[in-house]
Every structure is written in C-alpha cells, then in structure tokens.
Motif scaffolding. Structure first.
Motif, PDB file in Angstrom:
ATOM      1  N   LEU A  66     -80.082  28.189 -18.903  1.00 57.87           N
ATOM      2  CA  LEU A  66     -80.577  29.370 -18.184  1.00 57.87           C
ATOM      3  C   LEU A  66     -80.049  29.403 -16.764  1.00 57.87           C
ATOM      4  N   TYR A  67     -80.087  28.274 -16.084  1.00 53.32           N
ATOM      5  CA  TYR A  67     -79.674  28.257 -14.679  1.00 53.32           C
ATOM      6  C   TYR A  67     -78.172  28.094 -14.505  1.00 53.32           C
ATOM      7  N   ALA A  68     -77.481  27.734 -15.566  1.00 58.11           N
ATOM      8  CA  ALA A  68     -76.018  27.825 -15.520  1.00 58.11           C
ATOM      9  C   ALA A  68     -75.606  29.289 -15.426  1.00 58.11           C
ATOM     10  N   ALA A  69     -76.267  30.136 -16.203  1.00 60.36           N
ATOM     11  CA  ALA A  69     -76.014  31.578 -16.108  1.00 60.36           C
ATOM     12  C   ALA A  69     -76.422  32.109 -14.735  1.00 60.36           C
ATOM     13  N   TYR A  70     -77.499  31.587 -14.202  1.00 60.50           N
ATOM     14  CA  TYR A  70     -78.008  31.978 -12.877  1.00 60.50           C
ATOM     15  C   TYR A  70     -76.973  31.708 -11.781  1.00 60.50           C
ATOM     16  N   VAL A  71     -76.394  30.509 -11.792  1.00 59.25           N
ATOM     17  CA  VAL A  71     -75.427  30.183 -10.734  1.00 59.25           C
ATOM     18  C   VAL A  71     -74.100  30.913 -10.942  1.00 59.25           C
ATOM     19  N   LYS A  72     -73.796  31.286 -12.178  1.00 60.59           N
ATOM     20  CA  LYS A  72     -72.605  32.101 -12.402  1.00 60.59           C
ATOM     21  C   LYS A  72     -72.759  33.460 -11.736  1.00 60.59           C
ATOM     22  N   ASN A  73     -73.971  33.986 -11.707  1.00 64.18           N
ATOM     23  CA  ASN A  73     -74.222  35.248 -11.019  1.00 64.18           C
ATOM     24  C   ASN A  73     -74.033  35.104  -9.508  1.00 64.18           C
ATOM     25  N   ILE A  74     -74.254  33.907  -8.990  1.00 64.23           N
ATOM     26  CA  ILE A  74     -74.010  33.655  -7.567  1.00 64.23           C
ATOM     27  C   ILE A  74     -72.510  33.573  -7.286  1.00 64.23           C
ATOM     28  N   GLY A  75     -71.754  33.165  -8.296  1.00 65.16           N
ATOM     29  CA  GLY A  75     -70.302  33.084  -8.132  1.00 65.16           C
ATOM     30  C   GLY A  75     -69.667  31.807  -8.636  1.00 65.16           C
ATOM     31  N   TYR A  76     -70.478  30.807  -8.963  1.00 61.80           N
ATOM     32  CA  TYR A  76     -69.927  29.541  -9.439  1.00 61.80           C
ATOM     33  C   TYR A  76     -69.292  29.703 -10.819  1.00 61.80           C
ATOM     34  N   ARG A  77     -68.161  29.062 -11.001  1.00 65.20           N
ATOM     35  CA  ARG A  77     -67.465  29.086 -12.285  1.00 65.20           C
ATOM     36  C   ARG A  77     -67.181  27.687 -12.828  1.00 65.20           C
ATOM     37  N   GLU A  78     -67.497  26.652 -12.041  1.00 64.12           N
ATOM     38  CA  GLU A  78     -67.218  25.276 -12.441  1.00 64.12           C
ATOM     39  C   GLU A  78     -68.385  24.372 -12.059  1.00 64.12           C
ATOM     40  N   LEU A  79     -68.496  23.267 -12.764  1.00 65.35           N
ATOM     41  CA  LEU A  79     -69.405  22.198 -12.373  1.00 65.35           C
ATOM     42  C   LEU A  79     -68.606  20.905 -12.303  1.00 65.35           C
ATOM     43  N   VAL A  80     -69.258  19.893 -11.761  1.00 63.98           N
ATOM     44  CA  VAL A  80     -68.592  18.606 -11.547  1.00 63.98           C
ATOM     45  C   VAL A  80     -69.132  17.562 -12.505  1.00 63.98           C
ATOM     46  N   THR A  81     -68.230  16.730 -13.022  1.00 60.57           N
ATOM     47  CA  THR A  81     -68.606  15.526 -13.760  1.00 60.57           C
ATOM     48  C   THR A  81     -68.000  14.322 -13.046  1.00 60.57           C
ATOM     49  N   PHE A  82     -68.506  13.138 -13.390  1.00 65.27           N
ATOM     50  CA  PHE A  82     -67.987  11.911 -12.784  1.00 65.27           C
ATOM     51  C   PHE A  82     -67.733  10.862 -13.856  1.00 65.27           C
ATOM     52  N   THR A  83     -66.666  10.107 -13.661  1.00 61.78           N
ATOM     53  CA  THR A  83     -66.390   8.911 -14.441  1.00 61.78           C
ATOM     54  C   THR A  83     -65.880   7.851 -13.488  1.00 61.78           C
ATOM     55  N   ALA A  84     -66.619   6.736 -13.392  1.00 60.71           N
ATOM     56  CA  ALA A  84     -66.252   5.639 -12.489  1.00 60.71           C
ATOM     57  C   ALA A  84     -66.004   6.140 -11.068  1.00 60.71           C
ATOM     58  N   GLY A  85     -66.846   7.072 -10.634  1.00 55.31           N
ATOM     59  CA  GLY A  85     -66.761   7.585  -9.278  1.00 55.31           C
ATOM     60  C   GLY A  85     -65.746   8.682  -9.058  1.00 55.31           C
ATOM     61  N   LYS A  86     -64.967   8.984 -10.087  1.00 58.17           N
ATOM     62  CA  LYS A  86     -63.929  10.005  -9.956  1.00 58.17           C
ATOM     63  C   LYS A  86     -64.480  11.366 -10.379  1.00 58.17           C
ATOM     64  N   MET A  87     -64.292  12.337  -9.510  1.00 55.83           N
ATOM     65  CA  MET A  87     -64.803  13.689  -9.753  1.00 55.83           C
ATOM     66  C   MET A  87     -63.840  14.504 -10.612  1.00 55.83           C
ATOM     67  N   GLU A  88     -64.422  15.265 -11.538  1.00 61.16           N
ATOM     68  CA  GLU A  88     -63.621  16.162 -12.357  1.00 61.16           C
ATOM     69  C   GLU A  88     -64.375  17.481 -12.516  1.00 61.16           C
ATOM     70  N   PHE A  89     -63.643  18.579 -12.499  1.00 60.98           N
ATOM     71  CA  PHE A  89     -64.257  19.900 -12.637  1.00 60.98           C
ATOM     72  C   PHE A  89     -64.168  20.390 -14.075  1.00 60.98           C
ATOM     73  N   LYS A  90     -65.269  20.990 -14.533  1.00 59.74           N
ATOM     74  CA  LYS A  90     -65.320  21.579 -15.862  1.00 59.74           C
ATOM     75  C   LYS A  90     -65.724  23.042 -15.725  1.00 59.74           C
ATOM     76  N   LYS A  91     -65.166  23.879 -16.599  1.00 59.00           N
ATOM     77  CA  LYS A  91     -65.483  25.290 -16.545  1.00 59.00           C
ATOM     78  C   LYS A  91     -66.870  25.575 -17.115  1.00 59.00           C
ATOM     79  N   LEU A  92     -67.649  26.338 -16.365  1.00 54.51           N
ATOM     80  CA  LEU A  92     -68.972  26.728 -16.845  1.00 54.51           C
ATOM     81  C   LEU A  92     -68.884  27.712 -17.999  1.00 54.51           C
TER      82      LEU A  92
END
Length: 254
Positions: free
Chosen positions: A228-254
């Motif tokens: 529900l709130y993934a859709a909410y933040v898309k309305n704000i303008g966000y199109r990506e979220l962040v994931t981490f593996t061993a401290g390394k940041m990676e972007f994924k498409k919402l």
C-alpha cells in the motif's frame, strides 16, 4: 513491484525463541505478502543471544533473499561499541534509531506520562538533535522511523518542524543514508506511518533514497501495509528503493 521488509524483530524484545520454525514463519509471511527480500534486524542488545549459525542456515535455504542486520539504539558515547558489533557480525546493513532522550525511553508506553511533565517543543528539539548526531556518526546504512517522537500523538506547538528537518535530511544525503518507510506507526496512537508525508516529500526533493519496513515483532505482521505504501511513495515521485548486501547499496525498481 519489488518490495522489501528490512526491519523485523524475530527475537522481539527477548520474548521469542528464535528457532528454525519461528524464523521460517517470518519468511513464509513475507512470501505470502509479496516481499522479495526480508531483513532480520533485532535490537543490538540481544546480539549475543542470537544464534547466528542458525540464521546463516536459514539464509542458505530460503526461497527469498534474507539479510542479516541489527537495529542500534543510538546513544551518545556508544559509537565504538556499535562499530565493533557491526564489524563482528558482518552485517548486510546497520539500522540506526533513537529510542532514548537522555535516559528516557520516550516510545515505551510505561513512560508515556513523562510527556505531560515536559515542554513538548523542547522534547522534539532534543529528539532531532540526537537523531542528527546518529546520522553524523557515519555508522549506519538506514535511519529507522525518522519521526518516532510523534508516537503518542504529542505534537509540537511553537516550532516549525520543516525548518528543523530540512537540514537533518541534508545530513542524511551527505552521509549517503537511506530513509526507512516504516508502517508500524499505523499501529500506534499517532496512526500514521514514519515518516510523515511532508518529510517524505522533502526527502524526495533532496534525492534521499528509501527502503521499507514493517517493524514486525511477530510473523503475522511481516510485510504489513508495505504494498500500500509503495504505491503511496510512488505518488510522491519515488520510483526506486534500496537493498543492501554486505553493506553495498543497490537500487531496485518499485
């Protein structure tokens, strides 16, 4: 839509026995709710009681990626202790949060009456001062429940929160930190996610990345309201979220 739940507490506050069956329930609920990555992020004070070998076994057999993390209570003077724990447990990410204002556990219902004894404006100012210190410590990857201080719906009277929060978000950007969208505020007296919409809008303007969290302390709450709130933040303008593996940041498409 790529959804994650990066803030969960299988060990709860010491009440839950983290055996394989219990951990698997968290994973099963995550899968059921469309969560693509799950983070186990118990409070760091229980780090020595966590069966890290069992956690590695669960991770290796899980149908979705499961990440190792801890949520650290930032208290001035704890910096070296926190740094040692992050290095010791080889975490995928570290969550920073503020739950105490000079010894007062302000989000604990047992100490809620303290709000009635204090100047609420000063409470907010001190909370955000401590949160800014946590950010500037450069120890964490994610900042949890950014405006937790609103938990019991005590709100400031004579201060402009926007003017206070803008420079703190600039510090988050400077230190390349991720802002957590935490749905657990919906279960609290404030009945609102952390952070509030105006903070999310400012964070988006400052290009601060986000991730998602239920703050679940029991398996049935994993992934709660995240879609529900993934859709909410898309309305704000966000199109990506962040994931981490061993401290390394990676972007994924919402």
């Amino acid at each position: 839509m790529y959804l994650v739940d990066y803030h969960t507490h299988p060990y709860s506050h010491g009440e839950s026995k983290c055996n394989k069956e219990h951990l698997q329930k968290f994973i099963d609920t995550a899968v059921k709710n469309g969560i693509r990555e799950l983070g186990f992020s118990d409070h760091d004070q229980f780090s020595e009681e966590i069966d890290w070998e069992l956690l590695d076994t669960i991770i290796s057999s899980s149908s979705i990626p499961v990440k190792k993390a801890l949520e650290f209570d930032y208290i001035p003077g704890r910096e070296e202790e926190i740094k040692r724990k992050i290095e010791c447990y080889k975490l995928d990410y570290a969550i920073g949060s503020v739950h105490f204002i000079d010894g007062w556990g302000f989000d604990n219902p047992s100490y809620k009456e303290e709000y009635e004894k204090r100047d609420i404006d000063q409470v907010y100012l001190r909370y955000y001062e401590l949160l800014n210190e946590a950010i500037r410590s450069n120890l964490f990857n994610i900042i949890a429940h950014f405006d937790l201080i609103k938990i019991f719906n005590y709100l400031p009277v004579n201060i402009d929160l926007v003017s206070i929060i803008k420079p703190i978000l600039k510090e988050m950007k400077k230190f390349e930190l991720v802002l957590e969208i935490n749905t657990n505020g919906l279960n609290k007296p404030v009945m609102e996610i952390y952070p509030a919409k105006f903070i999310l809008e400012e964070a988006f303007q400052q290009k601060i990345p986000i991730t998602f969290a239920s703050d679940a302390h029991s398996p049935e709450r994993v992934g709660e309201n995240i879609a529900l709130y993934a859709a909410y933040v898309k309305n704000i303008g966000y199109r990506e979220l962040v994931t981490f593996t061993a401290g390394k940041m990676e972007f994924k498409k919402l």
